[in-house]
Design an enzyme around this catalytic site. Structure first.
Site, PDB file in Angstrom:
ATOM      1  CB  SER A  98     -29.634  -9.461 -24.533  1.00  0.00           C
ATOM      2  OG  SER A  98     -28.733 -10.478 -24.981  1.00  0.00           O
ATOM      3  CG  ASP A  99     -29.299 -14.849 -23.637  1.00  0.00           C
ATOM      4  OD1 ASP A  99     -29.178 -13.933 -22.630  1.00  0.00           O
ATOM      5  OD2 ASP A  99     -28.465 -15.728 -24.128  1.00  0.00           O
ATOM      6  CB  CYS A 100     -31.945 -14.002 -19.078  1.00  0.00           C
ATOM      7  SG  CYS A 100     -30.070 -14.829 -19.079  1.00  0.00           S
ATOM      8  CD  GLU A 127     -35.074 -17.738 -25.080  1.00  0.00           C
ATOM      9  OE1 GLU A 127     -36.124 -17.988 -25.484  1.00  0.00           O
ATOM     10  OE2 GLU A 127     -34.099 -17.919 -26.184  1.00  0.00           O
TER      11      GLU A 127
END
Length: 769
Positions: A489-491, A494
């Site tokens: 998710s955060d990869c 970002e």
């Protein structure tokens, strides 16, 4: 005595990063090593001849990774924050690799190399001699000797941890398999430490698994890992597909191998295995009643004790299920389905697999099922190199096959936040970085998804056995590279954020124009947003690889013992913030695309961020150490909603939490013990550059009015900077599952650069003494 008590017995946390005394271990010529980067697949190679060395020159990045000194010139001393940021970027940009990413070690855990080495030993496929030499050197360099953690001679769960049976037994075994003599003084010291801890019989479940297939232990000592669980209907609350991805992908091949009761064929005749049977235990090997030690574990390893429910389940499996109800036809069916799922994992990652725990297990499963000459075995053997990293202390195993996408996205954002992205000398650096992200975006879903009954366009979070229960990925990014194959998710967030920042950056000389060309087209940016919209939990928060599928009560079945919060996905302020801030920026760029869904996502996610804050103003971090890391993210989420120090009581509490813990030198330093205990623990070595930068970023995002406090932190960052622009490595930065720390060495460049630039933007770029 627990590992926490062991660590506190001398009055301080034991993760000191002071160097150990020098040793004269054999080592290879560091000037003959080269890092190859093939579209983000990073492997180290040792050049045997002078001609090879001539044809493949060593790079600045190679020298940096190997600790050889880069030879980069000193820069004019920085007097202003932006000058310091630019000095840092001048150094860091020299480490960018040809595909456009930044590389680094991702080491720390001390239980990864043993699984690889055991697998290669039992399959007869050893590493090269240079690789073995450097692994030996690394393991010895990480040993608790001298003033490190009481110098008892053992190894812990990670490089800064107190000694425990898992680390000590498995790293001792690894050294022996690589040819180290048991008479080496450090090996005698390690055995003494192991015996003080009760011997290898007091190891956790994973240690017993590896030592049993090696033939040093007997399978009777391993608590059951029945693959029949994979036959449970999907609606069953404990079905393995509901588990956290790392746990289920380890359990999958582990259960397959356990069910086969596979043992190294030469175990009874191999002199080394026979010697290990005598060296790892405090009693004669032939006298051990293996079944009595299934639940034996040293207090130093028992971070997450087995629950009464798990003990009951194991009891029933051993006494009822296995002898009376585990019919051959059922075992065959379970093993066939497990094998099919293993093949799906391999197919979706080109045999790289999720991480270096399940990768060697999958390799061994292929060896058992298809034989040593099979393509699957040979390809697994090739991909093992993706996990190995050479540093100044030797060759380690990374926690995944790198951090390429993650670090590159943050590097782009740091350049953007400082304002340095507009300077022509950094345009090529930025374009290469975004080109790398473009190359690494997933452009297809997992194998089988589009033929499954849950297929949808745009996709949803629904999963199915037809595609191995994997989350959708078309438009996503992974943590490391495209080959690894997993949405994070955060990869994804970002990388999408970094791309939008660069592609929308206006030309300072002509605001009607953008400064950079479009590298990733609009449709693919929308695919990424579609993925983010599948990542939200019912709580409003986001997890890591996929939404939460199971209840937290599944922790009652946590058999790993050495880790906490491992059975299911959890809500994380870090992942939630990444998704919130990226969708906020995406919505500004494309206000008509799924606008209601994005607004609803952001509103519920930010509300979760608010409710997740503790009474003292902090947020607990799960992927970095710890409250400093999570606070930086949470305050960024609140800032997107206009919440600042001036108008938000919760933001003021967050700022007070940080300012109350500022050190006299102006910085912040937080120990990894915070992750273990859930309470703020100061770092024994004082202020840390990375954590200081995190807090500066947090306070600037919050628009804290305490300029002097932030300026003192900026002074520390500038004082710690070296004349060539770099910052030196300090304490370990990352964490997973509460108890295991992991390294993010590029953080010491990325976040100080960003912090310095953000400070100057808010308070002015005046000289700082």
């Amino acid at each position: 005595m627990s590992v926490r008590n062991r660590g506190q017995s001398n009055g301080h946390a034991n993760e000191s990063t002071k160097p150990l005394h020098k040793r004269d271990d054999p080592r290879t010529d560091p000037y003959r090593w080269r890092l190859r980067n093939d579209r983000g697949v990073q492997t180290w190679h040792y050049l045997q001849t002078d001609e090879e060395v001539k044809q493949w020159p060593i790079t600045v990045a190679d020298k940096h990774y190997l600790g050889l000194g880069t030879g980069l010139l000193e820069l004019p001393p920085a007097k202003r924050p932006v000058q310091a940021a630019e000095n840092g970027l001048k150094f860091f940009s020299k480490l960018q690799l040809e595909p456009g990413n930044w590389a680094c070690e991702y080491g720390g855990p001390m239980f990864l190399l043993p699984g690889i080495i055991v697998t290669l030993y039992v399959t007869g496929m050893p590493l090269s001699q240079p690789e073995q030499t450097e692994i030996i050197r690394y393991i010895f360099n990480m040993q608790n000797l001298g003033d490190k953690n009481d110098g008892d001679g053992g190894w812990g769960l990670h490089i800064e941890a107190d000694s425990a049976v898992f680390g000590t037994a498995m790293n001792y075994t690894t050294l022996r398999l690589l040819g180290v003599s048991p008479d080496d003084p450090r090996m005698r010291k390690a055995r003494a430490c192991l015996y003080d801890l009760g011997g290898a019989l007091n190891g956790p479940h994973w240690a017993k698994f590896w030592l049993s297939l090696l033939g040093v232990m007997n399978w009777e000592v391993v608590n059951p890992v029945p693959p029949e669980l994979w036959l449970l209907p999907d609606w069953v609350p404990i079905a393995p597909w509901r588990w956290w991805i790392h746990m289920r992908q380890v359990f999958l091949p582990m259960g397959f191998i356990w069910s086969k009761r596979w043992v190294y064929a030469k175990a009874d005749t191999d002199p080394l295995i026979r010697q290990l049977r005598q060296e790892l235990f405090t009693q004669p090997h032939d006298d051990i009643a293996w079944a009595r030690y299934r639940n034996a574990i040293s207090p130093a390893d028992d971070y997450n004790p087995k629950s009464w429910l798990l003990n009951l389940v194991n009891y029933l499996l051993v006494l009822v299920w296995i002898p009376y109800l585990r019919f051959d036809w059922l075992v065959e069916r379970a093993e066939r389905w497990s094998w099919k799922l293993i093949q799906m994992e391999d197919a979706n990652s080109d045999y790289a697999d999720l991480a270096p725990v399940n990768s060697p297990m999958n390799m061994l499963a292929c060896y058992i099922e298809e034989g040593p000459e099979a393509y699957s075995v040979r390809r697994h053997r090739e991909r093992i190199h993706d996990f190995l990293w050479l540093g100044k202390d030797g060759m380690m195993c990374c926690g995944t096959n790198g951090v390429q996408n993650w670090d590159t996205a943050f590097a782009v954002q740091a350049m953007y936040e400082t304002g340095l992205a507009t300077k022509p000398e950094y345009h090529q650096t930025l374009l290469k970085a975004v080109a790398f992200l473009e190359d690494q975006q997933f452009l297809e879903h997992p194998v089988g998804y589009e033929q499954s009954p849950v297929f949808s366009d745009p996709p949803t979070a629904k999963t199915s056995p037809q595609h191995g229960y994997r989350h959708v990925r078309k438009g996503a990014w992974g943590f490391s590279n495209k080959a690894q194959g997993y949405t994070v998710s955060d990869c994804t967030a970002e990388a999408l954020k970094a791309t939008i920042m660069v592609q929308t950056l206006t030309d300072p000389n002509d605001p009607s124009k953008t400064l950079f060309p479009v590298v990733i087209p609009e449709q693919r940016l929308k695919w990424a947003a579609d993925i983010l919209l599948t990542m939200q939990n019912k709580s409003g928060a986001c997890s890591s690889y996929e939404p939460t599928q199971g209840s937290e009560r599944l922790e009652l079945l946590n058999a790993a013992e050495v880790f906490g919060r491992i059975m299911v996905e959890y809500d994380y302020p870090e992942c939630t913030t990444a998704c919130v801030t990226t969708l906020h920026r995406f919505n500004q760029l494309y206000p008509n695309y799924r606008a209601k869904e994005i607004r609803r996502f952001i509103d519920t996610a930010v509300q979760w961020i608010r409710t997740n804050q503790r009474a003292d103003g902090s947020w607990y971090g799960s992927w970095g150490i710890c409250f400093t890391y999570a606070g930086m993210f949470a305050l960024e989420s609140l800032a997107t909603q206009g919440e600042t120090h001036a108008n938000s009581e919760r933001v003021r509490r967050a700022c007070s939490f940080f300012l109350d813990r500022q050190n006299a030198d102006g910085g912040w330093g937080e120990s990894y013990r915070s992750c273990e205990t859930g309470q703020w623990c100061p770092h024994p070595d004082g202020s840390q550059v990375v954590q200081t930068a995190w807090v500066v970023i947090a306070l600037v995002r919050a628009q804290s009015p305490d300029r002097e406090a932030i300026a003192r932190a900026v002074r520390l960052l500038m004082r710690r900077q070296r004349p060539n622009g770099e910052w030196l490595q300090e304490g370990i930065e990352g964490v997973f599952n509460k108890s295991c720390m992991i390294s993010y060495p590029n953080y010491k460049f990325i976040f100080p650069i960003q912090a310095l630039g953000m400070y100057a933007k808010q308070f002015g770029d005046a000289e700082i003494d």
